[in-house]
Write a protein that holds these residues in place. Structure first.
Motif, PDB file in Angstrom:
ATOM      1  N   GLU A   1       0.811  -1.208   0.000  1.00 10.41           N
ATOM      2  CA  GLU A   1       0.000   0.000   0.000  1.00 10.41           C
ATOM      3  C   GLU A   1       0.851   1.267   0.000  1.00 10.41           C
ATOM      4  O   GLU A   1       0.351   2.353   0.236  1.00 10.41           O
ATOM      5  CB  GLU A   1      -0.961  -0.006   1.192  1.00 10.41           C
ATOM      6  CG  GLU A   1      -1.971  -1.147   1.111  1.00 10.41           C
ATOM      7  CD  GLU A   1      -2.987  -1.102   2.224  1.00 10.41           C
ATOM      8  OE1 GLU A   1      -2.854  -0.247   3.128  1.00 10.41           O
ATOM      9  OE2 GLU A   1      -3.921  -1.915   2.203  1.00 10.41           O
ATOM     10  N   ALA A   2       2.121   1.156  -0.255  1.00 15.67           N
ATOM     11  CA  ALA A   2       3.019   2.304  -0.405  1.00 15.67           C
ATOM     12  C   ALA A   2       2.825   3.335   0.693  1.00 15.67           C
ATOM     13  O   ALA A   2       2.723   4.528   0.440  1.00 15.67           O
ATOM     14  CB  ALA A   2       2.838   2.956  -1.774  1.00 15.67           C
ATOM     15  N   GLY A   3       2.763   2.899   1.937  1.00 17.42           N
ATOM     16  CA  GLY A   3       2.586   3.835   3.043  1.00 17.42           C
ATOM     17  C   GLY A   3       3.856   4.600   3.345  1.00 17.42           C
ATOM     18  O   GLY A   3       4.961   4.060   3.258  1.00 17.42           O
ATOM     19  N   TRP A   4       3.698   5.871   3.721  1.00 14.40           N
ATOM     20  CA  TRP A   4       4.870   6.679   4.068  1.00 14.40           C
ATOM     21  C   TRP A   4       5.357   6.253   5.449  1.00 14.40           C
ATOM     22  O   TRP A   4       4.589   6.057   6.376  1.00 14.40           O
ATOM     23  CB  TRP A   4       4.504   8.155   4.068  1.00 14.40           C
ATOM     24  CG  TRP A   4       5.687   9.046   4.231  1.00 14.40           C
ATOM     25  CD1 TRP A   4       6.510   9.501   3.256  1.00 14.40           C
ATOM     26  CD2 TRP A   4       6.182   9.599   5.453  1.00 14.40           C
ATOM     27  NE1 TRP A   4       7.487  10.291   3.785  1.00 14.40           N
ATOM     28  CE2 TRP A   4       7.314  10.374   5.126  1.00 14.40           C
ATOM     29  CE3 TRP A   4       5.791   9.497   6.773  1.00 14.40           C
ATOM     30  CZ2 TRP A   4       8.046  11.049   6.091  1.00 14.40           C
ATOM     31  CZ3 TRP A   4       6.522  10.180   7.733  1.00 14.40           C
ATOM     32  CH2 TRP A   4       7.638  10.951   7.378  1.00 14.40           C
ATOM     33  N   GLY A   5       6.654   6.115   5.590  1.00 14.75           N
ATOM     34  CA  GLY A   5       7.239   5.706   6.861  1.00 14.75           C
ATOM     35  C   GLY A   5       7.975   4.401   6.718  1.00 14.75           C
ATOM     36  O   GLY A   5       7.913   3.716   5.697  1.00 14.75           O
ATOM     37  N   GLN A   6       8.689   4.009   7.765  1.00 12.80           N
ATOM     38  CA  GLN A   6       9.533   2.837   7.690  1.00 12.80           C
ATOM     39  C   GLN A   6       8.790   1.552   8.009  1.00 12.80           C
ATOM     40  O   GLN A   6       9.326   0.454   7.826  1.00 12.80           O
ATOM     41  CB  GLN A   6      10.731   2.984   8.627  1.00 12.80           C
ATOM     42  CG  GLN A   6      10.376   2.962  10.111  1.00 12.80           C
ATOM     43  CD  GLN A   6      11.559   3.284  10.975  1.00 12.80           C
ATOM     44  OE1 GLN A   6      11.764   4.432  11.366  1.00 12.80           O
ATOM     45  NE2 GLN A   6      12.371   2.288  11.282  1.00 12.80           N
ATOM     46  N   TYR A   7       7.534   1.644   8.463  1.00  9.59           N
ATOM     47  CA  TYR A   7       6.831   0.441   8.893  1.00  9.59           C
ATOM     48  C   TYR A   7       6.563  -0.498   7.714  1.00  9.59           C
ATOM     49  O   TYR A   7       6.140  -0.083   6.636  1.00  9.59           O
ATOM     50  CB  TYR A   7       5.499   0.779   9.557  1.00  9.59           C
ATOM     51  CG  TYR A   7       4.696  -0.459   9.899  1.00  9.59           C
ATOM     52  CD1 TYR A   7       5.019  -1.222  11.018  1.00  9.59           C
ATOM     53  CD2 TYR A   7       3.655  -0.878   9.080  1.00  9.59           C
ATOM     54  CE1 TYR A   7       4.307  -2.369  11.332  1.00  9.59           C
ATOM     55  CE2 TYR A   7       2.943  -2.032   9.383  1.00  9.59           C
ATOM     56  CZ  TYR A   7       3.272  -2.771  10.510  1.00  9.59           C
ATOM     57  OH  TYR A   7       2.576  -3.910  10.800  1.00  9.59           O
ATOM     58  N   VAL A   8       6.800  -1.784   7.951  1.00  5.36           N
ATOM     59  CA  VAL A   8       6.448  -2.863   7.039  1.00  5.36           C
ATOM     60  C   VAL A   8       5.858  -3.991   7.867  1.00  5.36           C
ATOM     61  O   VAL A   8       6.363  -4.296   8.966  1.00  5.36           O
ATOM     62  CB  VAL A   8       7.683  -3.355   6.247  1.00  5.36           C
ATOM     63  CG1 VAL A   8       7.341  -4.604   5.436  1.00  5.36           C
ATOM     64  CG2 VAL A   8       8.199  -2.270   5.320  1.00  5.36           C
ATOM     65  N   ASP A   9       4.801  -4.607   7.368  1.00 11.59           N
ATOM     66  CA  ASP A   9       4.214  -5.761   8.033  1.00 11.59           C
ATOM     67  C   ASP A   9       5.325  -6.773   8.336  1.00 11.59           C
ATOM     68  O   ASP A   9       6.082  -7.165   7.445  1.00 11.59           O
ATOM     69  CB  ASP A   9       3.166  -6.382   7.112  1.00 11.59           C
ATOM     70  CG  ASP A   9       2.410  -7.529   7.766  1.00 11.59           C
ATOM     71  OD1 ASP A   9       2.938  -8.141   8.714  1.00 11.59           O
ATOM     72  OD2 ASP A   9       1.284  -7.807   7.313  1.00 11.59           O
ATOM     73  N   PRO A  10       5.462  -7.198   9.600  1.00 19.01           N
ATOM     74  CA  PRO A  10       6.535  -8.150   9.932  1.00 19.01           C
ATOM     75  C   PRO A  10       6.539  -9.394   9.047  1.00 19.01           C
ATOM     76  O   PRO A  10       7.607  -9.978   8.803  1.00 19.01           O
ATOM     77  CB  PRO A  10       6.242  -8.497  11.400  1.00 19.01           C
ATOM     78  CG  PRO A  10       5.540  -7.285  11.933  1.00 19.01           C
ATOM     79  CD  PRO A  10       4.702  -6.776  10.793  1.00 19.01           C
ATOM     80  N   ALA A  11       5.359  -9.796   8.547  1.00 22.05           N
ATOM     81  CA  ALA A  11       5.308 -10.977   7.686  1.00 22.05           C
ATOM     82  C   ALA A  11       5.949 -10.711   6.327  1.00 22.05           C
ATOM     83  O   ALA A  11       6.252 -11.659   5.592  1.00 22.05           O
ATOM     84  CB  ALA A  11       3.858 -11.413   7.489  1.00 22.05           C
ATOM     85  N   LEU A  12       6.168  -9.423   6.005  1.00 22.92           N
ATOM     86  CA  LEU A  12       6.756  -9.063   4.711  1.00 22.92           C
ATOM     87  C   LEU A  12       8.145  -8.458   4.881  1.00 22.92           C
ATOM     88  O   LEU A  12       8.620  -7.737   4.013  1.00 22.92           O
ATOM     89  CB  LEU A  12       5.831  -8.086   3.974  1.00 22.92           C
ATOM     90  CG  LEU A  12       4.436  -8.626   3.640  1.00 22.92           C
ATOM     91  CD1 LEU A  12       3.554  -7.528   3.055  1.00 22.92           C
ATOM     92  CD2 LEU A  12       4.520  -9.808   2.687  1.00 22.92           C
TER      93      LEU A  12
END
Length: 580
Positions: free
Chosen positions: A513-524
């Motif tokens: 979903e190209a979200g701004w910020g460093q967060y990424v779903d841990p599963a990915l």
């Protein structure tokens, strides 16, 4: 002298003293008391900028006043005898607050008037033209390299563009800049102008009775930025290709937004702290978020079309008066559908699915229809917000499960869920991580000179790198030749540097979903080792089962590298890439 005579003299002296004190009080002090309440605070104070260094003030005269005192930002600055004044020697593009008091012939001062503010104009070398009367374009105006092009400097102005362009530099300027800029001037009409570039195409604040119509704005951070406005209208315009927001509106009363086309932006319309808003007959398409709301009261949302947006967002407000007759066509996140056993099936399979539904804030119950394309006989059961169904796939190829709802206020929602039946062709496509800003509005609410760059189908012609302190990302910015697809695996080949500071989480990941910020779903997320010099490393994400339902879904897939001073490098010979 007898005692009685002395007492008489003392009594006479006391009486005379009291009489004299009474005379002094009535002559000197009583008028002051009377005048202190007789002098009224001035009304109707208006402050308007005259230049980058001067603000003019006017107010209503006060009966009995012999002068007026002027206060700027709470501090007395001058005294005048007329009901107008100029404040000079000011700083450009600065907001000043003013209040005025009245005084009488004994210098009694009234209470202060209401406080008003004005903002000085930009300097003459930062703007092309200052508009003080009706203005008509007779050709394109080139304002590239300037923060402002047309600056409104008077009330009651009409700007007729006649279809000509105001050209600016994309994203250039501060948050206050604009192709057409206005602070504090009312009754402005803008018609049939094209504004291309700038930080904000149109930037208006503290301005009432504004009308913007038949115009087109594009290629800016924001299209129209309107703040603190009453009785304004934005109609029959085309707003497209905004990195942040096409229409960003704050603190409004009675504004009409109608018959506009709003597309290809991070957010189509964001509106906050408003009452009596009418959003009617607009076409929102290919935005990440169609509408974002806050603090909604007595709003009307009717007859709008929403199509191919990443999200449609509604206000969570019980005070919204009318949400009716809107069409939400082929949007993501209207419903949630899960196909049991994955999205690739064989011919003759009994395909079963579960759909989670939700109601609109209109509060009226919805009816649902579930169909397939190609058409098959389908069995459906509904229990509350859950719909279960199944059908036999009698053909090979791309199937779609189409979910449509209609509520009692004629709001229609439709979403398509694709799946693949039979043999499939396996293909791969390679995206190169480039030092180029994306142009399709992803992700929402991100500004230039940030950590978002592009993943493109073409190799760089020279060395490029993407750098930042704790995270970087690149979003897909081109649709491949075969856009409808099931993404099964992604290989990320990194030519990268990454520091060893343990205070920054280190990983490489995917964000659909190209979200701004460093967060990424841990599963990915996957680990990637530190590298003091440019090194190569491959990460493999397998078994994803991501169905691309609409071509523009590609734009929201991004790749992120997080940690201590991450950097991706791409050269024509050895690029960083994502192979999908």
């Amino acid at each position: 002298m007898s005692m009685n005579f002395q007492n008489k003299i003392k009594k006479i002296t006391k009486i005379a003293t009291l009489f004299l004190l009474s005379v002094v009080f009535f002559i000197l002090y009583l008028p002051r008391v009377v005048n202190a309440v007789a002098t009224l605070a001035p009304t109707g104070l208006v402050a308007k900028a005259a230049s980058s260094t001067q603000i003019n003030l006017t107010w209503n005269t006060v009966s009995g006043a012999t002068g007026y005192k002027i206060y700027r930002n709470g501090t007395f600055i001058k005294q005048v005898i007329t009901n107008n004044a100029s404040d000079t020697g000011l700083t450009a593009m600065t907001v000043y607050n003013y209040a005025v008091t009245s005084i009488d012939n004994l210098n009694n001062e009234s209470a202060k008037s209401e406080v008003v503010n004005a903002k000085t104009l930009p300097t003459t070398n930062s703007a092309k033209l200052f508009i003080t009367g009706d203005y008509e374009l007779t050709g394109d105006i080139n304002c590239q390299g300037m923060q402002y092009c047309l600056v409104i400097a008077a009330d009651n102005v009409v700007i007729r563009g006649n279809g000509y362009r105001i050209l600016g530099t994309k994203y250039l300027g501060s948050i206050f800049s604009g192709g057409i800029y206005n602070y504090g001037f009312d009754n402005i009409f803008i018609d049939n102008v094209i504004i291309d570039g700038f930080k904000n195409s149109i930037n208006f604040e503290n301005a009432d009775n504004i009308k913007i119509s038949n115009s087109r704005t594009l290629n800016s951070l924001n299209g129209v930025l309107l703040k603190n406005s009453i009785n304004s209208e934005i109609s029959n315009n085309n707003f497209s290709n905004y990195l942040d927001t096409a229409l960003k509106l704050f603190n409004l009363t009675n504004i009409n937004i109608k018959n506009n086309e709003i597309s290809q932006s991070g957010t189509g319309l964001y509106i906050a702290i408003h009452t009596g808003t009418s959003i009617v007959g607009n076409n929102f398409h290919e935005n990440k978020v169609a509408i974002g709301f806050a603090d909604t009261k007595n709003s009307v949302i009717q007859n709008n079309i929403f199509s191919n947006n990443q999200y449609v967002s509604w206000p969570e407000s019980s005070e919204m008066s009318d949400l009716s007759s809107n069409q939400m066509l082929h949007e993501n996140n209207l419903f949630s559908l899960k196909v049991n056993g994955g999205s690739v099936k064989n011919r003759g399979d009994n395909i079963s699915f579960i759909i989670q539904t939700s109601e609109l804030p209109s509060g009226s119950a919805s009816t649902y229809s579930i169909t397939t394309m190609p058409q098959e006989q389908i069995n459906v059961t509904r229990s509350g917000d859950t719909i279960t169904g199944n059908f036999i796939a009698n053909q090979e190829g791309m199937y779609s499960i189409i979910v449509e709802s209609k509520d009692l206020k004629n709001n229609v929602r439709r979403q398509r869920f694709p799946l693949i039946v039979g043999e499939t062709n396996s293909r791969s496509v390679t995206y190169y991580l480039r030092d180029i800003y994306p142009i399709h509005g992803q992700p929402a609410n991100i500004v230039p000179q940030s950590d978002m760059k592009s993943a493109n189908l073409s190799l760089p012609t020279s060395e490029e790198s993407i750098n930042c302190s704790i995270w970087i990302q690149a979003a897909i910015d081109e649709i491949p030749q075969h856009p409808y697809a099931l993404i099964s695996d992604i290989q990320l080949h990194s030519v990268y540097q990454l520091g060893t500071n343990p205070n920054y989480p280190r990983y490489i990941g995917l964000d659909p979903e190209a979200g701004w910020g460093q967060y990424v779903d841990p599963a990915l997320q996957q680990d990637i080792p530190p590298a003091g010099t440019y090194s190569q490393y491959d990460n493999y994400f397998n078994g994803l089962d991501w169905m691309i339902a609409y071509p523009r879904d590609w734009y929201w897939l991004s790749f992120k590298l997080a940690g201590d001073r991450p950097s991706w490098q791409s050269t024509p010979i050895n690029p960083s890439y994502a192979k999908i």
